[in-house]
Each structure stands twice: as structure tokens, then as C-alpha cells.
Design a protein around this motif. Structure first.
Motif, short mmCIF file in Angstrom:
data_model
loop_
_atom_site.label_atom_id
_atom_site.label_comp_id
_atom_site.label_asym_id
_atom_site.label_seq_id
_atom_site.Cartn_x
_atom_site.Cartn_y
_atom_site.Cartn_z
N TYR A 79 0.85 -1.19 0.00
CA TYR A 79 0.00 0.00 0.00
C TYR A 79 0.88 1.23 0.00
N GLY A 80 0.72 2.04 -1.03
CA GLY A 80 1.54 3.24 -1.13
C GLY A 80 0.73 4.37 -1.72
N PHE A 507 0.31 13.19 -7.09
CA PHE A 507 1.41 13.19 -8.06
C PHE A 507 1.55 14.50 -8.83
N PHE A 508 0.44 15.22 -8.93
CA PHE A 508 0.47 16.49 -9.63
C PHE A 508 -0.68 17.33 -9.09
N SER A 509 -0.42 18.63 -8.88
CA SER A 509 -1.51 19.49 -8.40
C SER A 509 -1.33 20.91 -8.91
N TYR A 518 7.50 19.10 -10.46
CA TYR A 518 8.58 18.55 -11.28
C TYR A 518 9.30 17.41 -10.56
N GLY A 519 9.46 17.56 -9.22
CA GLY A 519 10.10 16.48 -8.46
C GLY A 519 9.29 15.20 -8.56
N ASP A 520 8.00 15.34 -8.58
CA ASP A 520 7.12 14.17 -8.61
C ASP A 520 6.74 13.80 -10.04
N MET A 521 5.70 14.44 -10.59
CA MET A 521 5.24 14.05 -11.93
C MET A 521 6.30 14.28 -13.00
N GLY A 522 7.10 15.34 -12.83
CA GLY A 522 8.15 15.61 -13.81
C GLY A 522 9.12 14.45 -13.94
N SER A 523 9.43 13.83 -12.79
CA SER A 523 10.37 12.70 -12.83
C SER A 523 9.74 11.51 -13.57
N GLN A 633 8.50 11.28 -1.90
CA GLN A 633 7.18 10.99 -1.32
C GLN A 633 6.25 10.26 -2.27
N GLN A 634 6.52 10.30 -3.57
CA GLN A 634 5.66 9.52 -4.47
C GLN A 634 5.85 8.03 -4.24
#
Ligand code: ZN
Length: 691
Positions: A79-80, A507-509, A518-523, A633-634
Motif C-alpha cells: 500500500y503506497g 502526483f500532480f496538483s 517537477y520532483g514528482d510528476m516531472g520525474s 514521497q511519491q
């Protein structure tokens, strides 16, 4: 295709394709208020555990707060944050399905289909009452098999109704010419997750095989066999599957397209298959008369041919009976079958403690079966046009970053750089959902016939798939449904695909800044793009043909750098005694590292252009620090040890802890943002680097 994460179902059999536009039925139903959603953030300072040193274990530092708030639910094997969003999407889909399942004259054709299929699936009482009677005609067909001469027609029928016996035949792009669709013959026919489960000799694997035989035994017994017969038949199944497994490539070998590239034609294949009338099979399957084909695993088909000749026909019947029962032992069959199947695959192999509620499984079933009918409503309600625009902007920014990065590489020659850039700028970005929705008008769904519906869905999909052979490639086709929380790159299409279900918090907001997004969805965008240039994807040219465009020297330099990562991941012991497989996970590890690097340089460019104050603190963190924390955190995920073991053995993705820490250890820019020292665990002496 390369997914961002392992799929709950096999990527290769995902439904897809769109032929004609269907009426926009979403406009006829008034969207109800969405279920209350928990507040999910891309960068969430409340999840950080400041008692942990970020330079010691960044994953724990970034995720400990999340771990404390999110104990692993009994019905999950892991679970994540992906599951968090997946469960939210599933609630939204449930609402759509419940609305559609109320019989009303105003329902559109698609609403009738998804609604009645959902109602049939939820009707446990009827499914239990019918028992295995709806499967009787299929069991009778298998019982009627008398000689190997009858096998081709029977197998074609079983394949059409979704039975994974012996091999798989379907449409795929020709390796040499990605614009043409030909038939592919692939290895299949196993009941355990993959071939190594049959060959490993460690104590745990031996035990798992015994547990598998016990499971097959119980399913046969539930289907009415005597205990003694069921025991004997289960042994037969293991013996046949072990032969097939030993003749199959390992999942690591399957990653190299050169190992699967064996162009042939149906006539030559027929000559090789001396004990199996392939022409009869092709005719019975109703595949178009196109000669060109690909024999993905010649050794496997040769073993199948021998097996047909030397296996007593009653054992072949037993094997087929098992695969038929196995294919249908879910929500279409009485609870005894359903629970037994859960018990082996989810509990024994992966550690789940409780079966998921029926509504969850039925919702996922309709998403798999008619994902674009369901997804069309989902998109209208939950994916605003602005989200699509944001996604597109980000994709273009990352693409630009990769262009810049390729220019700056000191190890790649000018010649290869030109080709790499050509390929990069040919990548098609697909975002959200298909331009043309798939047409389900020929699919018949009947209320109260869960098993019949499952059979007809398979027949419908198989017919659609085979009809592609000899036709032009449809580049608008999606291999994931719109509500999916995942993404993929397709090397033969040379396109990246981001389903609508993914482009939302955590993941994106729209509400958060570029450092977080960018750290999250960008990666992830960078990850998918990098797949076009990983050890597997780089073997395809800009048009998706399996054609080398690298100079020999550049190829060597790439391989040398990639080997650094193979060693790095080989050294990781995920569970006691089980190491990650550096070669199996190489493509994903390259994509993780390259993707994060591309997101970083794209974001830095954007931040500099906007004069972002890099020393300013928000929630106590600099923009750089928030970029890295959002990345980590993702991946916050709790995983059961059994699942972690399965993942280490067979998932091309490394476990989430390493997708965070190992990737960041390779990026000195990270260590700098947190002022880590040389002696810290997050700093390593020889970092691997490609991009
Ligand atoms: Zn990937």
C-alpha cells in the motif's frame, strides 16, 4: 511496453484499440457529487520525519510520517501513494457503475453494458446458485478431445475465451517494420507467475511449488473430481507446465528484443510444428490470412510440438481443464473457487490477509473489460481540460531538457547525438485518454450472466486483436485505461502515455509549485521519455523499428555505464537471501535515474527563468529540498515481505525504497541540497551516470 509500475494485470493482455467514436453517453447522466476525497499533497511537509537524518536514509526521512498514518490494510499486499490514488479512483468508478447499473430506459448502450456487467458481477447469490454449470459446455468440449488432431481447433477456441494454455497468438507490430501488424506466437501456458518459479531450487521455491500443486488439487476437487483423481491431475499439471517453463526464456532474457525477434511465416512454422496442424489453428481462430509472423521463442514452440506428440491425450485434457478453471475462477464462479484462487495467489504468494471487497474486484473487472466505456464517463467528470494542458506543458519542458542534456554528454559522439535527438523529437505524447473512443457495440452483455459476459468479453477482444493483422497500425490506441494510475512508453510506437487517472494529487496538483510537481510528476515524465533510450528502448529507431542507430563505440560506452547500474542493483538484498536482479531491473533503473535528472534540469531552467529565490524557505525547506522530497514521497509504500520477495524475483521495477535512495545516491546534486557529507550513507564514492 514499459510501465512505470507493475500492473495488477499483465501489460501484454490489456484491452485496447478504438475503431469508431461512440455517443458521448456521459452527457446524458447528471454527474453526481464525487465521494469525499482525502487531501492529498504532492509535497507534504507533515509526512517528513525530522528525527531521521536525510543524509542517512532519505526514504525514511521523507515517508515516515506517511507510514505512521497509513498502516498496511489487510486486503492489500502493498500500500503506497499509488494505491492511495488508485483506491480513490476506484471509488469514483464505483459511483459511475452503481448509477449505470440501475435499469432505466434512458441508459445508453455503453451504460447498459458496464452497468449490467457490474450488477452481474455483484450478484454473488446468482453466481453461487449457478455453480459451475455455465462452464459445463466448455468442460464438455475439452472432455471430447480424443486425438492430437482435434487439438488445434479446441485450442483456438480456448484462446478466444481467455484460456492461457500452451502458447499465445496475437497481433503485434513487426520488429523490422513497425508500420505493419503481423501475428506473434509467444510462450505462455503457466499457472505460476513466471518460469523461474518452476526451476528455482531454494527451500521457499520448493515449498511454493508444493503449495501450487495443492491449490490445483483443490480447484479440481471443487470442480467435482475425487480426491485421488484431483491429486493425480495436479501432478500432471505441474509436470506439463515445468516442461513448458524449462523451454521458455527467463523474464530477463525476454527483455532483450533481439531474443524475441524471429521473423517467419505461417507456412514455415507449420513445417516445424510436425504434430500440430497450425493451419487448422489459424483457420479456427479466424485470423486473417497474412503469412508473415514472428516466432518469439522458437525453443518453446519446438518443445510444445514434442509435448503434443509424446503426452497421453488424457493428460493434455487435464492440463486444458486446469487452465479453463483457472481462467474463470474469479468473480464469475462460486465463492469457493474465488476464495481458493485468492488464497493461493494473493495470500500464499503475496501475503494479503483479507480478500478485497467484492465491489472493488468488480469495479476493477469492468475497468479491465470495458475500460474505455467506463473511462469516458470518468474523464468527463474528473479530468478537466486544464489538467491536459498542464501535462502537455510539462512533457514539452522535459523533452527540451533531454535535448539539452544530449548536447552536453561528453561520452556520446556527434553522429549518435543527431540520431538520438531525431528520436526524441519524434516521440508522440499521449495524455489523458484516446482521441477516439473504442466501439463496444458488438459486445453483448447480459444481466445475470457473469460467466457468459466474461467469455464474450474475451471473444470480443480476441476478435478485435486478430482483426488488426494485416491492417495499418493505429497509433492512437491505448494500452492502459483512462482511470489507471500508471504510465508507459511503447518502443514500437515511440510514444509516451499518461492516463488521466494519474495526473492528480498526490502526483500532480495545480495548487502546488513547480518544485513539487517537477520532483514528482516531472520525474515520471522523464522516466517514460528515458525508456526510449534505455538498454531495451535504445535498440529501436525513431520509427519504432528494431534497428541499431548507435555507433559501435557509443554503444560500448553506453553499456559500460549501464553495467555500473547492473552491479549497483545486483548488490541489493531486498529480503534475506534474495537479491535484486540488476539486469532485469536495468531498464527501469536507467529510466528512474535519467527521468529524475531530466526533471531536475527542466525545473532548474524554469525556476531560473522565473527568478525563484533558491534560498527562500517554504514550510522550512528550500525549493531544491522540496523538489527532492516530492520525488521521494511519491514512492512511500508499505509492502508485505511475501510481496517484496515476489517483486525482487520477478518485477522489472526495483522496490520503492531503492527507487528513492539508490537513485538519489547516484545524483550528487541531491547531496548538495541537503549538505550531506562524504561519510553519509546517501553519498557513495562511485556514482553511476548515463544521462
Ligand atoms: Zn518504466
Amino acid at each position: 511496453m514499459f510501465c512505470l509500475r507493475a500492473m495488477p494485470y499483465r501489460c501484454s493482455i490489456v484491452l485496447a484499440l478504438l475503431l469508431a467514436a461512440v455517443p458521448a453517453f456521459c452527457q446524458t447522466a447528471a454527474p453526481a457529487a464525487p465521494p469525499a476525497a482525502p487531501e492529498l499533497r504532492v509535497f507534504d511537509p507533515a509526512l517528513v520525519d525530522k528525527t531521521i537524518d536525510p543524509c542517512d536514509n532519505f526514504y525514511r526521512y521523507s515517508c515516515n510520517g506517511w507510514f505512521k498514518r497509513n498502516p498496511l490494510p489487510a486486503d492489500q499486499t502493498s500500500y503506497g501513494r499509488f494505491t492511495e490514488l488508485y483506491e480513490l479512483n476506484r471509488l469514483h468508478l464505483k459511483q459511475i457503475l452503481e448509477e449505470s447499473s440501475t435499469p432505466a430506459a434512458t441508459r445508453t448502450a455503453n451504460e447498459q453494458k458496464i452497468g449490467d456487467e457490474y450488477a452481474s458481477c455483484m450478484d454473488t447469490a446468482s453466481v453461487n446458485k449457478l455453480g459451475i454449470a455455465p462452464l459445463k459446455p466448455e468442460l464438455d468440449r475439452i472432455a471430447a478431445l480424443r486425438t492430437a488432431g482435434d487439438l488445434p481447433a479446441l485450442l483456438a477456441h480456448l484462446h478466444a475465451i481467455g484460456v492461457n494454455a500452451f502458447f499465445r497468438m496475437g497481433a503485434n507490430q513487426d520488429f523490422a517494420d513497425s508500420s505493419s501488424m503481423i501475428s506473434f506466437y509467444d510462450a505462455a501456458g503457466l499457472g505460476l507467475p513466471e518460469r523461474d518459479y518452476y526451476t528455482r531450487t531454494d527451500a521457499k521455491s520448493v515449498e511454493q511449488r508444493q503449495q501450487y500443486v495443492a491449490h490445483v488439487h483443490r480447484i479440481f476437487a471443487l470442480a467435482g473430481e475425487t480426491d485421488m483423481q484431483a491429486a493425480k491431475d495436479a501432478d500432471t499439471v505441474l509436470a506439463i507446465e515445468t516442461r513448458l517453463a524449462k523451454a521458455s526464456l527467463t523474464i530477463t532474457e525476454q527483455r532483450d528484443p533481439q531474443n524475441l525477434n524471429h521473423p517467419t511465416d505461417v507456412r514455415s512454422l507449420q513445417k516445424e510444428l510436425t504434430h500440430f496442424a497450425l493451419a487448422d489453428y489459424v483457420a479456427a481462430a479466424g485470423a486473417p490470412a497474412v503469412g508473415k509472423a514472428n516466432n518469439s521463442e522458437p525453443k518453446f514452440l519446438a518443445e510444445f510440438n514434442t509435448l503434443v506428440a509424446d503426452t497421453p491425450i488424457d493428460q493434455v485434457r487435464t492440463y486444458l481443464r486446469w487452465h479453463l478453471l483457472h481462467a474463470y475462477s474469479g468473480t464469475s464462479m462460486p465463492e469457493s473457487f474465488d476464495l481458493e484462487t485468492w488464497n493461493f495467489y494473493s495470500h500464499t504468494l503475496n501475503g494479503a490477509e483479507k480478500q478485497q471487497d467484492r465491489w472493488k474486484r468488480c469495479t476493477s473487472r469492468i475497468d479491465r473489460e470495458m475500460g474505455e466505456a467506463l473511462g469516458q464517463v470518468y474523464v468527463a467528470r474528473y479530468f478537466p481540460p486544464s489538467a491536459k494542458q498542464h501535462a502537455l506543458d510539462m512533457t514539452l519542458a522535459i523533452e527540451q531538457a533531454m535535448d539539452k542534456d544530449i548536447s552536453s554528454l561528453d561520452w556520446m559522439s556527434a553522429e549518435t547525438k543527431v540520431k538520438a535527438k531525431e528520436k526524441l523529437h519524434t516521440v508522440m505524447n499521449k495524455i489523458g485518454y484516446p482521441d477516439k473512443w473504442r466501439d463496444y457495440s458488438k459486445l453483448v452483455i447480459m444481466r445475470g450472466d457473469a460467466l457468459g459476459n466474461q467469455r464474450r468479453v474475451h471473444e470480443f477482444n480476441q476478435a478485435r486483436d486478430l482483426a488488426k493483422i494485416g491492417k495499418p497500425v493505429d497509433k492512437g490506441e491505448w494500452m492502459m485505461t483512462p482511470p489507471t494510475v500508471n504510465a508507459y512508453y511503447d518502443p514500437q510506437m515511440n510514444n509516451v502515455n499518461f492516463p488521466a487517472g494519474y495526473f492528480q494529487p498526490p502526483f500532480f496538483s495545480d495548487k502546488e509549485d513547480d518544485a513539487a510537481n517537477y520532483g514528482d510528476m516531472g520525474s515520471t515524465v522523464g522516466h517514460e521519455l528515458t525508456h526510449g533510450f534505455d538498454d531495451e528502448g535504445r535498440q529501436y529507431d525513431k520509427d519504432g523499428n528494431l534497428k541499431n542507430w548507435w555507433t559501435k563505440e557509443d554503444e560500448e560506452k553506453f553499456t559500460q555505464r549501464a553495467d555500473c547500474m547492473v552491479k549497483q542493483y545486483d548488490a541489493i538484498e531486498a529480503v534475506p537471501g534474495v537479491h535484486l536482479k540488476g539486469k532485469l531491473t536495468l531498464g527501469e533503473n536507467l529510466a528512474d535515474l535519467g527521468g529524475l535528472w531530466l526533471a531536475w534540469i527542466a525545473w532548474l531552467d524554469k525556476a531560473h527563468a522565473a527568478n525563484v529565490d533558491m534560498a527562500a524557505l517554504t514550510d522550512g525547506y528550500t525549493p531544491e529540498q522540496r523538489f527532492w522530497i516530492a520525488y521521494a514521497q511519491q514512492w512511500c509504500t508499505q509492502t508485505r515481505p511475501e510481496q517484496l520477495r515476489s517483486q525482487a524475483q520477478g518485477d522489472p521495477h526495483a522496490p520503492d525504497e531503492y527507487r528513492t535512495n539508490t537513485v538519489l545516491q547516484d545524483l550528487p546534486e541531491f547531496a548538495k541540497s541537503f549538505s550531506c557529507k562524504k561519510t553519509d550513507k546517501m553519498v557513495i564514492a562511485t556514482a553511476c551516470r548515463i544521462w
